[in-house]
Enzyme design. Structure first.
Site, PDB file in Angstrom:
ATOM      1  N   ASN A   1     -88.494  77.606  38.236  1.00 18.98           N
ATOM      2  CA  ASN A   1     -88.735  78.406  37.031  1.00 18.98           C
ATOM      3  C   ASN A   1     -87.402  79.026  36.615  1.00 18.98           C
ATOM      4  O   ASN A   1     -86.981  80.037  37.171  1.00 18.98           O
ATOM      5  CB  ASN A   1     -89.795  79.479  37.337  1.00 18.98           C
ATOM      6  CG  ASN A   1     -90.063  80.361  36.130  1.00 18.98           C
ATOM      7  OD1 ASN A   1     -89.455  80.176  35.070  1.00 18.98           O
ATOM      8  ND2 ASN A   1     -90.948  81.333  36.285  1.00 18.98           N
TER       9      ASN A   1
ATOM     10  N   CYS B   1     -88.216  82.413  33.089  1.00 21.65           N
ATOM     11  CA  CYS B   1     -89.159  83.536  32.968  1.00 21.65           C
ATOM     12  C   CYS B   1     -88.528  84.610  32.088  1.00 21.65           C
ATOM     13  O   CYS B   1     -87.450  85.107  32.406  1.00 21.65           O
ATOM     14  CB  CYS B   1     -89.488  84.124  34.332  1.00 21.65           C
ATOM     15  SG  CYS B   1     -90.599  85.546  34.178  1.00 21.65           S
TER      16      CYS B   1
ATOM     17  N   THR C   1     -93.047  80.345  28.191  1.00 24.83           N
ATOM     18  CA  THR C   1     -93.383  81.186  27.035  1.00 24.83           C
ATOM     19  C   THR C   1     -92.136  81.448  26.191  1.00 24.83           C
ATOM     20  O   THR C   1     -91.011  81.345  26.671  1.00 24.83           O
ATOM     21  CB  THR C   1     -93.950  82.529  27.520  1.00 24.83           C
ATOM     22  OG1 THR C   1     -93.016  83.096  28.443  1.00 24.83           O
ATOM     23  CG2 THR C   1     -95.290  82.354  28.197  1.00 24.83           C
TER      24      THR C   1
HETATM   25  C1  LIG Z   1    -100.182  85.473  32.254  1.00 18.55           C
HETATM   26  C2  LIG Z   1     -99.136  84.403  32.366  1.00 18.55           C
HETATM   27  C3  LIG Z   1     -98.360  84.317  33.510  1.00 18.55           C
HETATM   28  C4  LIG Z   1     -97.394  83.324  33.630  1.00 18.55           C
HETATM   29  N1  LIG Z   1     -96.662  83.239  34.785  1.00 18.55           N
HETATM   30  C5  LIG Z   1     -95.759  82.226  34.934  1.00 18.55           C
HETATM   31  C6  LIG Z   1     -95.072  82.058  36.155  1.00 18.55           C
HETATM   32  O1  LIG Z   1     -95.272  82.782  37.134  1.00 18.55           O
HETATM   33  N2  LIG Z   1     -94.171  81.033  36.233  1.00 18.55           N
HETATM   34  C7  LIG Z   1     -93.931  80.171  35.193  1.00 18.55           C
HETATM   35  O2  LIG Z   1     -93.126  79.255  35.323  1.00 18.55           O
HETATM   36  N3  LIG Z   1     -94.619  80.300  34.017  1.00 18.55           N
HETATM   37  C8  LIG Z   1     -95.505  81.299  33.879  1.00 18.55           C
HETATM   38  N4  LIG Z   1     -96.214  81.404  32.708  1.00 18.55           N
HETATM   39  C9  LIG Z   1     -95.970  80.431  31.626  1.00 18.55           C
HETATM   40  C10 LIG Z   1     -96.990  79.288  31.681  1.00 18.55           C
HETATM   41  O3  LIG Z   1     -96.887  78.578  32.886  1.00 18.55           O
HETATM   42  C11 LIG Z   1     -96.787  78.319  30.498  1.00 18.55           C
HETATM   43  O4  LIG Z   1     -95.497  77.744  30.582  1.00 18.55           O
HETATM   44  C12 LIG Z   1     -96.914  78.979  29.142  1.00 18.55           C
HETATM   45  O5  LIG Z   1     -97.899  79.994  29.167  1.00 18.55           O
HETATM   46  C13 LIG Z   1     -97.265  77.971  28.040  1.00 18.55           C
HETATM   47  O6  LIG Z   1     -98.492  77.315  28.291  1.00 18.55           O
HETATM   48  P1  LIG Z   1     -99.916  77.837  27.705  1.00 18.55           P
HETATM   49  O7  LIG Z   1     -99.705  78.103  26.261  1.00 18.55           O
HETATM   50  O8  LIG Z   1    -100.884  76.757  28.016  1.00 18.55           O
HETATM   51  O9  LIG Z   1    -100.215  79.111  28.452  1.00 18.55           O
HETATM   52  C14 LIG Z   1     -97.177  82.406  32.571  1.00 18.55           C
HETATM   53  C15 LIG Z   1     -97.973  82.503  31.413  1.00 18.55           C
HETATM   54  C16 LIG Z   1     -98.939  83.475  31.301  1.00 18.55           C
HETATM   55  C17 LIG Z   1     -99.777  83.534  30.052  1.00 18.55           C
END
Ligand SMILES: Cc1cc2nc3c(=O)[nH]c(=O)nc-3n(C[C@H](O)[C@H](O)[C@H](O)COP(=O)(O)O)c2cc1C
Length: 314
Positions: free
Chosen positions: A135, A138, A201
């Site tokens: 990752n 973040c 994100t």
């Molecule tokens: C509540 C939350 C926690 C997340 N925690 C992580 C994380 O610990 N590590 C990571 O690489 N991405 C994390 N993400 C990002 C997601 O893995 C993903 O890349 C991003 O949300 C886009 O996909 P989605 O629109 O389907 O959620 C997190 C996203 C959310 C919403």
């Protein structure tokens, strides 16, 4: 169900480096716990692999609340990598997934190259661990301007260091919030990444107009969900055009099989589902079934046949 009996027609299996996954649907890190939490709701065997929440060398408490806010078509979060530490992941969650024959991908993070290497060393040789996702993107770490994935040199440095520490395939998870994603993706691959996870994100902000305060304690946070799907599809398409041989796990706002197909057409090899799990804990299974249905209806024998097949002019 054993790994072998899951192979089916149409062939939905995918390859990421030396890794073969029987389903193209993964979980997005941080949105599915580490498998155990969701096992009562959905069939983990319908997944190619569970991508666990990012861990760091030592446990982290994360950021103080409020840490999540609803926005039109998505959510903002600033969890700040709350996690029990890499040893806990290995001894509890990865062991639990392995006992159930569910392939696991660990996601690792940190503030320094050394943090990533320490995590990788703890994970070396863990049974059932099929890959590691770095990752590098973040948006909610303490030093908020800092992400490894913001610069090609820092990306190379961390990928090379982890590549030297473990044998398993490495995925590099990148941010859309950069000037040239292709440049950073290329640096990751040259340094030894076997595939790319696109996207994390994107940085956003929401303000409560009654209290005049930001909706997240940190001010800004990561935007996810349907709102970011066009950004994610664009990122996958741009990187696939530049690096057509490189496997890409596409994610960002996927909630249906048709959303997933959009990513395959843009060039994704596999997809991961994040935010949609919060409103429908069975979404991964539903999407996996829907992709198989879509292929059957159109006589597509192998999912790989439609990879990158968008008819774009440019
Ligand atoms: C509540 C939350 C926690 C997340 N925690 C992580 C994380 O610990 N590590 C990571 O690489 N991405 C994390 N993400 C990002 C997601 O893995 C993903 O890349 C991003 O949300 C886009 O996909 P989605 O629109 O389907 O959620 C997190 C996203 C959310 C919403």
């Amino acid at each position: 169900m054993s790994l072998e009996t899951r192979a089916s027609t149409p062939d939905l299996s995918v390859r990421i480096g030396s890794l073969r996954l029987l389903s193209p649907v993964l979980t997005a890190s941080g949105c599915f716990g580490s498998g155990k939490e969701m096992s009562g709701f959905t069939d983990l065997h319908a997944l190619g692999a569970v991508v666990c929440k990012t861990v760091t060398p030592e446990p982290r408490a994360g950021i103080s609340p409020p840490r999540a806010a609803e926005t039109p078509s998505g959510m903002l979060n600033a969890i700040g990598l709350q996690n029990p530490g890499v040893r806990s992941l290995r001894d509890n969650d990865l062991a639990w997934l392995h006992e159930r024959d569910v392939p696991a991908i660990a996601s690792i993070g940190g503030h320094s190259v050394d943090d990533y290497v320490r995590c990788a060393e703890v994970l070396r040789g863990t049974p059932g661990l099929v890959a590691i996702e770095l990752n590098l993107s973040c948006p909610n770490l303490g030093d908020r301007g800092f992400m490894f994935g913001l610069a090609a040199e820092r990306t190379s440095e961390v990928v090379r260091a982890v590549r030297g520490a473990v044998e398993v395939p490495l995925l590099c998870k990148l941010s859309p919030d950069v000037t040239s994603l292709v440049e950073i993706a290329s640096a990751a691959v040259e340094a030894g990444a076997d595939g790319l996870s696109l996207i994390n994100t994107t940085l956003g902000m929401a303000i409560d107009v009654d209290s005049f305060t930001p909706k997240l304690s940190t001010g800004t946070g990561g935007l996810s969900g349907p709102a970011i799907r066009p950004i994610a599809v664009r990122c996958v398409w741009q990187v696939h055009r530049a690096l057509p041989e490189v496997p890409i796990v596409g994610m960002g706002g996927i909630a249906t099989a048709r959303d997933a197909i959009e990513f395959f057409l843009a060039g994704a090899t596999a997809v991961a589902i994040g935010t949609a799990n919060f409103s429908d804990p069975r979404v991964t299974q539903r999407v996996a079934d829907g992709i198989a249905e879509f292929c059957k209806e159109r006589g597509i024998e192998r999912l790989g046949d439609i990879r990158g097949k968008v008819n774009a002019q440019q």
